[in-house]
Design an enzyme around this catalytic site. Structure first.
Site, PDB file in Angstrom:
ATOM      1  N   ARG A 101       0.927  -1.032  -0.036  1.00  0.00           N
ATOM      2  CA  ARG A 101       0.155  -0.127  -0.061  1.00  0.00           C
ATOM      3  C   ARG A 101       1.074   1.133   0.035  1.00  0.00           C
ATOM      4  O   ARG A 101       2.061   1.235   0.355  1.00  0.00           O
ATOM      5  CB  ARG A 101      -0.897  -0.132   1.311  1.00  0.00           C
ATOM      6  CG  ARG A 101      -0.295   0.308   2.501  1.00  0.00           C
ATOM      7  CD  ARG A 101      -1.269   0.784   3.452  1.00  0.00           C
ATOM      8  NE  ARG A 101      -0.701   0.549   5.099  1.00  0.00           N
ATOM      9  CZ  ARG A 101       0.233   1.587   5.348  1.00  0.00           C
ATOM     10  NH1 ARG A 101       0.502   2.719   4.752  1.00  0.00           N
ATOM     11  NH2 ARG A 101       0.559   1.519   6.501  1.00  0.00           N
ATOM     12  N   GLU A 121       1.746  -3.775   7.250  1.00  0.00           N
ATOM     13  CA  GLU A 121       2.234  -4.202   8.477  1.00  0.00           C
ATOM     14  C   GLU A 121       1.690  -5.242   9.007  1.00  0.00           C
ATOM     15  O   GLU A 121       0.284  -5.590   9.254  1.00  0.00           O
ATOM     16  CB  GLU A 121       2.478  -2.969   9.317  1.00  0.00           C
ATOM     17  CG  GLU A 121       3.313  -1.960   8.719  1.00  0.00           C
ATOM     18  CD  GLU A 121       3.245  -0.443   9.698  1.00  0.00           C
ATOM     19  OE1 GLU A 121       4.130  -0.258  10.390  1.00  0.00           O
ATOM     20  OE2 GLU A 121       2.034  -0.057   9.825  1.00  0.00           O
ATOM     21  N   ASP A 204       9.575   9.612  11.141  1.00  0.00           N
ATOM     22  CA  ASP A 204       8.330   9.203  10.288  1.00  0.00           C
ATOM     23  C   ASP A 204       8.071  10.421   9.449  1.00  0.00           C
ATOM     24  O   ASP A 204       8.741  10.728   8.403  1.00  0.00           O
ATOM     25  CB  ASP A 204       7.522   8.920  11.357  1.00  0.00           C
ATOM     26  CG  ASP A 204       6.090   8.116  10.838  1.00  0.00           C
ATOM     27  OD1 ASP A 204       5.657   8.500   9.835  1.00  0.00           O
ATOM     28  OD2 ASP A 204       5.373   7.478  11.586  1.00  0.00           O
TER      29      ASP A 204
END
Length: 299
Positions: A101, A121, A204
């Site tokens: 994704r 994940e 992140d």
């Protein structure tokens, strides 16, 4: 820096809040909840969050020059009409990898939408490695792949002179820079400009301020850090009351407020009871710097 203030403005318990972007026209903060499968918009006037449900994990949202938004949805680039709650596919990637994704995405100064992929994940930050790639959706709706072998394609932004592209592949624990050609959208000469320290955990989402310094949200690190991409030094750390800080952007009337998204996925009851604001949206004021308005997708 005692004037820095952190406030939870939307305590909605999002599963993976991500991709905050300020919508100046609406005077509101856009963001997504990846596993919650919704695109959200929070208004500082009403202090309410609206949400539009979608049919797959939605990992980033961006403004569109012609109005409304573009999103990365599952393995698709897509258009979102907000009022009609209508999603239309623009392009599909990684067709040979059904388990992949999209993850983070952002529009460059020329109006191209950059976004990367990853394997789904198993648990937060646990996944089949080297499955992702970095892509660009051009204004003519064509797609170019830059490179593959990515673990978790994440934070991205451009230097103020538009000659450097900054990028994070989370499990490399590094913030990287590339030479950037604004005319063509080509990138090259990859190098690491900052390696995260143990307590900073996983890099992140990321954004840049008007002084050309980078702000990186540290997943499992409960903080955003300010970096100097020239010297590779950390300049500032702002801690948040939640561990899973996911991304950051500047917003507000003059782009002097920072908004930080967070996640609650992967936290058990005891952890959540210690951090009741996990999955909330936070506003940081008093940083003394401003951000750069987001670029809209030109297609």
């Amino acid at each position: 820096m005692s004037s820095v203030r952190v406030e939870c403005v939307a305590n909605e318990g999002y599963r993976i809040g991500e991709s905050p972007v300020w919508d100046e026209k609406e005077g509101a903060l856009l963001y997504v909840d990846i596993t919650g499968r919704k695109v959200c918009r929070w208004s500082p006037v009403t202090r309410q969050a609206q949400a539009i449900p979608v049919d797959a994990p939605v990992s980033s949202v961006a403004l569109r020059k012609s109005g409304d938004y573009v999103i990365t949805l599952g393995g698709r680039f897509a258009a979102l009409k907000w009022k009609e709650e209508l999603v239309t596919t623009i392009a599909q990637v990684d067709k040979d990898k059904p388990n992949n994704r999209f993850n983070d995405g952002k529009v460059d100064p020329a109006g191209r939408y950059f976004a990367g992929t990853m394997a789904e994940e198993i648990r937060p930050a646990v996944l089949e490695r080297h499955q992702g790639s970095l892509y660009t959706l051009f204004p003519d709706l064509s797609v170019v792949k830059h490179f593959d072998q990515v673990d978790i394609s994440n934070g991205l932004d451009w230097s103020l002179d538009h000659r450097t592209f900054f990028y994070i592949d989370s499990l490399s624990y590094s913030v990287d820079a590339f030479d950037y050609d604004l005319q063509t959208g080509k990138i090259g000469n990859r190098r690491s400009i900052y390696k995260l320290e143990k307590e900073e955990s996983i890099p992140d989402g990321m954004c840049i301020d008007t002084e050309g310094k980078l702000w990186v949200a540290c997943y499992d690190g409960g903080r955003v850090i300010r970096l100097d991409p020239e010297t590779g030094k950390r300049l500032q750390t702002v801690k948040l009351p939640v561990d899973k800080t996911t991304s950051c952007c500047f917003g507000g009337k003059d782009y002097s407020e920072m908004y930080v998204t967070s996640a609650s996925d992967g936290m058990d009851k005891e952890w959540l009871s210690r951090q009741p604001q996990a999955g909330g949206i936070f506003k940081i004021t008093g940083l003394g710097v401003k951000g750069v308005p987001p670029y809209p997708f030109a297609g």
